[in-house]
Design an enzyme around this catalytic site. Sequence first.
Site, PDB file in Angstrom:
ATOM      1  N   ASP A  83     -32.162  -8.175 -34.928  1.00  0.00           N
ATOM      2  CA  ASP A  83     -32.572  -9.385 -35.626  1.00  0.00           C
ATOM      3  C   ASP A  83     -32.296  -9.184 -37.124  1.00  0.00           C
ATOM      4  OD1 ASP A  83     -34.251 -12.052 -35.067  1.00  0.00           O
ATOM      5  OD2 ASP A  83     -35.060 -11.162 -36.886  1.00  0.00           O
ATOM      6  N   TYR A 123     -35.387 -16.260 -44.574  1.00  0.00           N
ATOM      7  CA  TYR A 123     -34.386 -17.195 -44.043  1.00  0.00           C
ATOM      8  C   TYR A 123     -33.815 -18.038 -45.180  1.00  0.00           C
ATOM      9  CZ  TYR A 123     -35.693 -16.145 -39.206  1.00  0.00           C
ATOM     10  OH  TYR A 123     -35.902 -15.526 -38.014  1.00  0.00           O
ATOM     11  N   HIS A 165     -33.969  -9.297 -26.969  1.00  0.00           N
ATOM     12  CA  HIS A 165     -33.868  -9.321 -28.422  1.00  0.00           C
ATOM     13  C   HIS A 165     -34.769  -8.279 -29.072  1.00  0.00           C
ATOM     14  CE1 HIS A 165     -32.992 -11.344 -32.222  1.00  0.00           C
ATOM     15  NE2 HIS A 165     -34.289 -11.357 -32.496  1.00  0.00           N
TER      16      HIS A 165
END
Length: 432
Positions: free
Chosen positions: A219, A355, A407
Site C-alpha cells: 500500500d 492522499y 493487500h
Amino acid sequence: MALSSPSRRGFLSMSAAASIVTLGVTGTFSLLPAQPAGAAQEGAVYPFQVNVPEEALVDLRRRVRATRWPAKETVKDESQGVQLANLQKLVRYWGTDYDWRKVEKTLNALPMFLTEIDGLRIQFIHVKSKHPNALPLIITHGWPGSILELLKVIGPLTDPTAHGGTAEDAFDLVLPSMPGYGFSDQPTEPGWDADRIGLAWDVLMRRLGYEHYVAAGGDWGSVVCDKMAHQAPAGLLGIHVNMPATVPPEVAKFMRAGDPAPDGLSADEKAAYDQLNTFFAKNGAYGSMMTTRPQTVGYGLSDSPAGLAAWMYDKFAQWTYSGGEPERSLTKDEMLDDITLYWLTNSAISSAQLYWENNANNFNAVDISIPAAVTIFPGEIYRAPRSWTERSYHKLIYFNVVDKGGHFAQWEEPQLFSAEMRAAFRSLRQLT
C-alpha cells in the site's frame, strides 16, 4: 527536497513512558509527554510507551452506545457498501467486550522509540536480531493500516530459527509509524508526501547506525519504497514491494478513460487491466475523496466511532483474501485494534492528508534501477503481471506469485510474507 537536521520546531517535551491525555471536553486526545534527560540533544532517540487514560476509553464506549444507525441497505450483498448487520455486530462488540489494554501490553513489551526528524516526532519499533550479521530492514505500513499490521512478522523476521528459517535469514527490524499515523506527529503544514517520508526513513536508518539496509512495504509502504528507490540513498541496497506500480503509459491512457482493455495484451495483462478498471469504477471513491477533500471527510470520521469503523471495515472486506468476509483473514479484535488506534490518536484527517499530498495514480509504471523484489498476492487490488513488472523495475532480482494472502500481506499471512522477505533479499546480504 533535502531534509534538515532535527530541529526544535513544534517540539513537545516527552517522557520515556509517554501517555495520551485528554484535551478539554471535545473527545480528542493528544500525546503530551514530559521531556527526558538528553532529549533536547540533536538526533536523540528515546524510549516510548503507550498508556491511554481510562477516560478516553470510557468516552469511546459512550459514543459507541450513542450511535445513530442508518437504514438497512436495499440489496442482499455489499454492492451499496458495508452491510448494516455486519457493522452493528462489530461496533457493538467494540463497545462491550473489546479490550484495548491488550494492545497496550503487546506494544509496551516491544522496544519502541521516538526521534525527531525534520521537525516531526516519529514513533517506531526497533527489534534487533540475536543472530550476527542480520540484515537491517525497514518496513512501511499503509492505510487503513498501521504498525499494528506488522507485529506478526517481528518474530519470524528477527528470529528465523524459531520460525522455519536459518540464522542467515535474520533481519534487524525497524517499523516506523508514518507522519500523521498512529503515535507519530501529525504534520501542521503541507509537504509531508511519500518523497519526504522516504528521505526521513534514510535519516532514521542512519541515525540507528545502519550504513546499509533494505526497505519493504505494501500500500503506501510500496509507494514510499518506490520513492526511496528513485532517491537511491547510498545505504539502500534494494526494495521489496507487494503492491508494485507497473501499468505502462500506453495502457494507462485507456484506463483513465474507462475504456475496455486495448488489443495486444496478454491474458495476465488483460486480467490486471480489468481488475484496476473495476477498482476505479466501483471501489475507488474513498481514495478520490481523501485525495481531493480530506478535511471534509475527516469531520465525520473524527466524531463518530461507527463512521470510522465503517470507513475502515469496508477496505478490510474488499482487500483481504477473504471473499468479502474479512473475519476469515483477520479477527475482529485485530481489526478493532487498528480502528481504535486511529480513533484514540484522532488521525482520520492526518492520515488522509497523505492522499492529498500524493495526488497521483500509484499503479502507473515507475522507472526504478536499483535492485527490486516483488511478491504478488492473489487478494491484492490487482495482480501485476511479470511483463509489466520487469519494465518498471529494471533490476528485478526476485518475482514470485503466491497462492494466498491479500493487500494486508504481513497481517494476513505473516509466515508466508516472512518467507518471501528471506527469499527476496538473500542475494543482497553479501553486499552488507
